[in-house]
Design a protein around this motif. Sequence first.
Motif, PDB file in Angstrom:
ATOM      1  N   GLY B  23      37.040  60.632  -9.102  1.00 24.28           N
ATOM      2  CA  GLY B  23      38.360  61.084  -8.684  1.00 24.28           C
ATOM      3  C   GLY B  23      38.322  61.811  -7.369  1.00 24.28           C
ATOM      4  N   ARG B  24      39.156  62.812  -7.282  1.00 28.84           N
ATOM      5  CA  ARG B  24      39.364  63.488  -6.014  1.00 28.84           C
ATOM      6  C   ARG B  24      38.100  64.086  -5.423  1.00 28.84           C
ATOM      7  N   SER B  25      37.167  64.493  -6.262  1.00 26.51           N
ATOM      8  CA  SER B  25      35.945  65.103  -5.747  1.00 26.51           C
ATOM      9  C   SER B  25      35.185  64.154  -4.820  1.00 26.51           C
ATOM     10  N   GLY B  26      35.461  62.854  -4.967  1.00 29.09           N
ATOM     11  CA  GLY B  26      34.786  61.901  -4.092  1.00 29.09           C
ATOM     12  C   GLY B  26      35.456  61.719  -2.743  1.00 29.09           C
ATOM     13  N   LEU B  27      36.534  62.472  -2.520  1.00 28.48           N
ATOM     14  CA  LEU B  27      37.357  62.181  -1.338  1.00 28.48           C
ATOM     15  C   LEU B  27      36.610  62.314  -0.008  1.00 28.48           C
ATOM     16  N   VAL B  28      35.995  63.458   0.233  1.00 30.35           N
ATOM     17  CA  VAL B  28      35.345  63.640   1.539  1.00 30.35           C
ATOM     18  C   VAL B  28      34.177  62.659   1.704  1.00 30.35           C
ATOM     19  N   PRO B  29      33.330  62.468   0.675  1.00 28.97           N
ATOM     20  CA  PRO B  29      32.279  61.451   0.830  1.00 28.97           C
ATOM     21  C   PRO B  29      32.841  60.060   1.148  1.00 28.97           C
ATOM     22  N   VAL B  30      33.929  59.679   0.483  1.00 30.41           N
ATOM     23  CA  VAL B  30      34.510  58.352   0.732  1.00 30.41           C
ATOM     24  C   VAL B  30      35.069  58.274   2.147  1.00 30.41           C
ATOM     25  N   ALA B  52      42.694  54.514  -5.113  1.00 26.52           N
ATOM     26  CA  ALA B  52      41.477  54.467  -5.943  1.00 26.52           C
ATOM     27  C   ALA B  52      41.119  55.841  -6.504  1.00 26.52           C
ATOM     28  N   LEU B  53      41.298  56.880  -5.696  1.00 30.70           N
ATOM     29  CA  LEU B  53      40.870  58.209  -6.144  1.00 30.70           C
ATOM     30  C   LEU B  53      42.007  59.014  -6.762  1.00 30.70           C
ATOM     31  N   ARG B  54      43.211  58.462  -6.714  1.00 28.12           N
ATOM     32  CA  ARG B  54      44.383  59.135  -7.290  1.00 28.12           C
ATOM     33  C   ARG B  54      44.692  60.449  -6.574  1.00 28.12           C
ATOM     34  N   VAL B  55      44.781  60.366  -5.271  1.00 28.68           N
ATOM     35  CA  VAL B  55      45.112  61.567  -4.495  1.00 28.68           C
ATOM     36  C   VAL B  55      46.363  61.281  -3.672  1.00 28.68           C
ATOM     37  N   PRO B  56      47.368  62.175  -3.691  1.00 32.26           N
ATOM     38  CA  PRO B  56      48.566  61.968  -2.880  1.00 32.26           C
ATOM     39  C   PRO B  56      48.204  61.805  -1.400  1.00 32.26           C
ATOM     40  N   LEU B  57      48.914  60.882  -0.743  1.00 30.60           N
ATOM     41  CA  LEU B  57      48.551  60.544   0.635  1.00 30.60           C
ATOM     42  C   LEU B  57      48.737  61.712   1.599  1.00 30.60           C
ATOM     43  N   SER B  58      49.779  62.487   1.413  1.00 32.20           N
ATOM     44  CA  SER B  58      49.981  63.612   2.335  1.00 32.20           C
ATOM     45  C   SER B  58      48.810  64.589   2.243  1.00 32.20           C
ATOM     46  N   GLY B 337      31.378  77.476   4.869  1.00 26.75           N
ATOM     47  CA  GLY B 337      30.261  78.326   4.477  1.00 26.75           C
ATOM     48  C   GLY B 337      30.727  79.479   3.606  1.00 26.75           C
ATOM     49  N   GLU B 338      32.042  79.734   3.608  1.00 29.54           N
ATOM     50  CA  GLU B 338      32.615  80.715   2.673  1.00 29.54           C
ATOM     51  C   GLU B 338      32.583  80.055   1.302  1.00 29.54           C
ATOM     52  N   GLU B 339      32.063  80.767   0.313  1.00 30.27           N
ATOM     53  CA  GLU B 339      31.718  80.094  -0.945  1.00 30.27           C
ATOM     54  C   GLU B 339      32.894  79.386  -1.617  1.00 30.27           C
ATOM     55  N   THR B 340      34.061  80.009  -1.643  1.00 33.06           N
ATOM     56  CA  THR B 340      35.162  79.353  -2.353  1.00 33.06           C
ATOM     57  C   THR B 340      35.754  78.211  -1.530  1.00 33.06           C
ATOM     58  N   ALA B 341      35.695  78.327  -0.204  1.00 32.25           N
ATOM     59  CA  ALA B 341      36.135  77.208   0.636  1.00 32.25           C
ATOM     60  C   ALA B 341      35.201  76.023   0.441  1.00 32.25           C
ATOM     61  N   LEU B 342      33.927  76.325   0.251  1.00 32.27           N
ATOM     62  CA  LEU B 342      32.948  75.269  -0.003  1.00 32.27           C
ATOM     63  C   LEU B 342      33.273  74.538  -1.316  1.00 32.27           C
ATOM     64  N   PHE B 343      33.671  75.297  -2.334  1.00 30.15           N
ATOM     65  CA  PHE B 343      34.075  74.648  -3.596  1.00 30.15           C
ATOM     66  C   PHE B 343      35.265  73.717  -3.368  1.00 30.15           C
ATOM     67  N   GLU B 344      36.235  74.221  -2.614  1.00 31.11           N
ATOM     68  CA  GLU B 344      37.425  73.401  -2.339  1.00 31.11           C
ATOM     69  C   GLU B 344      37.012  72.095  -1.660  1.00 31.11           C
ATOM     70  N   ALA B 345      36.070  72.193  -0.721  1.00 33.75           N
ATOM     71  CA  ALA B 345      35.616  70.998  -0.004  1.00 33.75           C
ATOM     72  C   ALA B 345      34.969  70.007  -0.974  1.00 33.75           C
ATOM     73  N   ILE B 346      34.125  70.507  -1.861  1.00 35.53           N
ATOM     74  CA  ILE B 346      33.489  69.609  -2.839  1.00 35.53           C
ATOM     75  C   ILE B 346      34.554  68.993  -3.749  1.00 35.53           C
ATOM     76  N   GLU B 347      35.618  69.733  -4.012  1.00 34.67           N
ATOM     77  CA  GLU B 347      36.685  69.223  -4.871  1.00 34.67           C
ATOM     78  C   GLU B 347      37.618  68.266  -4.132  1.00 34.67           C
ATOM     79  N   GLY B 348      37.355  68.032  -2.854  1.00 28.99           N
ATOM     80  CA  GLY B 348      38.143  67.048  -2.109  1.00 28.99           C
ATOM     81  C   GLY B 348      39.403  67.616  -1.481  1.00 28.99           C
ATOM     82  N   LYS B 349      39.369  68.900  -1.167  1.00 29.23           N
ATOM     83  CA  LYS B 349      40.560  69.548  -0.605  1.00 29.23           C
ATOM     84  C   LYS B 349      40.274  70.113   0.780  1.00 29.23           C
ATOM     85  N   ARG B 350      41.333  70.614   1.419  1.00 30.46           N
ATOM     86  CA  ARG B 350      41.132  71.363   2.652  1.00 30.46           C
ATOM     87  C   ARG B 350      40.292  72.605   2.310  1.00 30.46           C
TER      88      ARG B 350
END
Lengths: 242, 575
Positions: B23-30, B52-58, B337-350
């Motif tokens: 799902g969305r966690s694959g977004l940045v790798p994809v 494919a990943l079920r993420v809103p386009l915006s 490099g900020e820990e919670t921002a890093l989590f967001e990135a892994i989760e496929g978010k800004r």
Amino acid sequence: MADEVELTIDGQTIRVEAGITILAAAEQAGIKIPVICYFGHTTANGLCRMCVVETKGARGLQPACVTAVKQGAEIQTHSPDVVRARRTILEMLAATVDLSEAPEIQSMLEEYGAKPERFAGGERRQPPMLDDNPVYIRDYAKCVLCWRCVQVCADDAQYAYAINFSGRGFKSSIATFFDKPMPETTCVFCGQCVGVCPTGALKAKREFLIEQGVSLVDVFYETRMRGAGKRSTGGPRLDKGG
Amino acid sequence: MDQSEQHELGFLDPILAEHAAGGRSGLVPVLLRAQSQTGYLTPPMVEAIGRALRVPLSEIHGVIEFYTMLYNQPAGRQVVRVCTSPICDQAGGHAALRAACRHFGTEPGEVTPDGEWMVEESPCLGLCDHAPAALVGETPVGGIDPPSPARWIREPEPIGLGLVGGMARPLSGRCGIIDPADLAGFEAHGGFGGLRRALESLTPAQVIAEIKTAGLSGRGGAAFPTGTKWEMTAGAPGDTRYVVCNADESEPGTFKDRILLEGDPFFVLEGMAIAGYAIGARKGFIYIRGEYPRAQRIVAQAIKVAVENGRLGEGILGMDFAFDIEIRSGAGAYICGEETALFEAIEGKRGFPRLKPPYPTTHGLFGKPTTINNVETLCAAAWIVTFGAEAYRSVGTPDSPGSKLFCLSGDVNRPGVYEVPYGTPLGDLLAMAGGVNGELQAVLLGGAAGAFAGPDHLDLPMSFEGLRAANLPLGSGVVMAINQKRDMRRTLLSLAHFFAHESCGKCYPCQLGTQRQLEVLERVVSGQGRADDLQILQDVGFTMTNASLCGLGMTAGTAVLSAIERWPELLQNGR
């Protein structure tokens, strides 16, 4: 009672329900803390930092809208440090964004003696107005990035996900998928974003036209009878993007 | 893109098939993989990815817009990223950038007419020991000759590992000695001894106790006690826990983690596995910044070899313990490099930092209890479990035990990573790096988010307590020397550029303050300063420091404030 805490706000000792925010506790004590991004019906994100307060013994200042009350806390809502931070935020904001239709923020500027002219000559955010649908206009030169519109369009209300962010830092803005016109997005024209916008960046098209001196007959034509209006009646289509 | 091109999206199918389940966690790798085929992301590509990943386009658009290494406009198939960090800048980074642009007849960010090349400015590539440096495609080049770019662009010669020096080097001792892909070599030099000891003879609680006794604290900058972090994560309610290694080393002047990743990649994997055992996790992520493609390749190979040899995966070392590690690439965002921002990135978010509390130990990656540690911290943890807390405490100071990797850069004769016991005087570190090239004016400690020491600080012990007493940060171990010939105002301008570029834009103090700080410094440097500039910088710095949402904003003004305090005349009008 176990589920109550006692704390001091501006010298006034109060007992409040445990777990509520400093902002809510202050309100119960009759103390007004200024907010810009905070809105009771959307998720609080602690963005504007106007609601910061000073807690004795804590590092830095704490955003009252997202900080829970603590037993024994001694809080100052208008200490010199708090006022300095609020005034600087207001000055920087007013030097960036057109606040002419944000009366609440204007009165804050006055109350805090803000001098935005200190930042004169700095870059302003002034993208052209977007008028791409019959329901509302988007004038992001007035946008303070409170996020409310994005949130009501998404999980806070409508689950339409028509808008999100573009850019980052100072160059952040609100945008659709690849900046497509609103009728080509998943916007359902519910109007909730317009309703929560605090600065007139989002405005009903009819209100906008009336302000421009357009006659009511023409307003009706522009917003309900033109071809552009019909485009949205089919509803947004995912395969068109957005 | 026309209709015929839309039919050519078949290349996405295998990529999407591999990531759809995540799902969305694959977004940045994809997005990164898709872009590597085409140079940039088009609406039809993004629509297929969203489906494919079920993420809103915006929201995907918002993600692409956030990360500087993702492009939604035509970009060169080969990107030349020239580093203009304060360190590379003083070595000629901007001259190299201009020359590279002249070479192609383009502006920064402009694609050559054949669509092949694009030159970009990069805020810090973590190649400070090779300044001035650049990344040509995926090849790191250093010591480049700014005026003659043809050579380093057309025939890029990859830099070596870099200089690793110091005293006894418990953490970096294998770097440059062993072949990073050679598991046998790693183990012949004591590798996986800590994991073996933990699995064979220690309970998870005993591992944590060992780390606590050692007094290990985080090496990424915040210096949080590692054992406490592990203990809190282990004790948090829930069945699923994660270990995350923060290898998003992006602080200008910091390159020690790159050396550890490229020189001794199994070491950090061992540390992650030990952390997994200690906290009860069976999955770990290592988030390596996008500007480190070579480190990513080396670590990926090490993971593969480790799995093949039973050092990761199921039944590790023949014991009843399973642990998997997945690499995630950054995509150009210091804030991650900020820990919670890093989590967001892994989760496929800004990469927006989250509000804290709640903290990662209870609500981390995917909302689960998570231990997130820096590369060097995890290596130190593996060393401690291998050799014991007492051995670790035998060097350093009582309050800052152990040895530390410092990154010496700028005006020193032998820039590199130097590992020394905590408490080593600043002057000794500079001497180790061949001494200062010229007469010392200042030392930037802690990186862009740091503060300045002066020639009067050479006796300063480089320990947490020693630096705290001098009101200076240790940060991630940046020691950037600045000689008397440098214009400090230009150094400050370069730092301000960095923060204005890297602010995520979430909270007002940082979103607005980093821009205003930059503007004031721009006019001061260009001789257009105003009478109230100092007061403005102090108000902006105060507001960012005290009212920002995350550590980036809280430190975006510290170097400028430190310079004002140290050299009050520096930013006065008319100087």
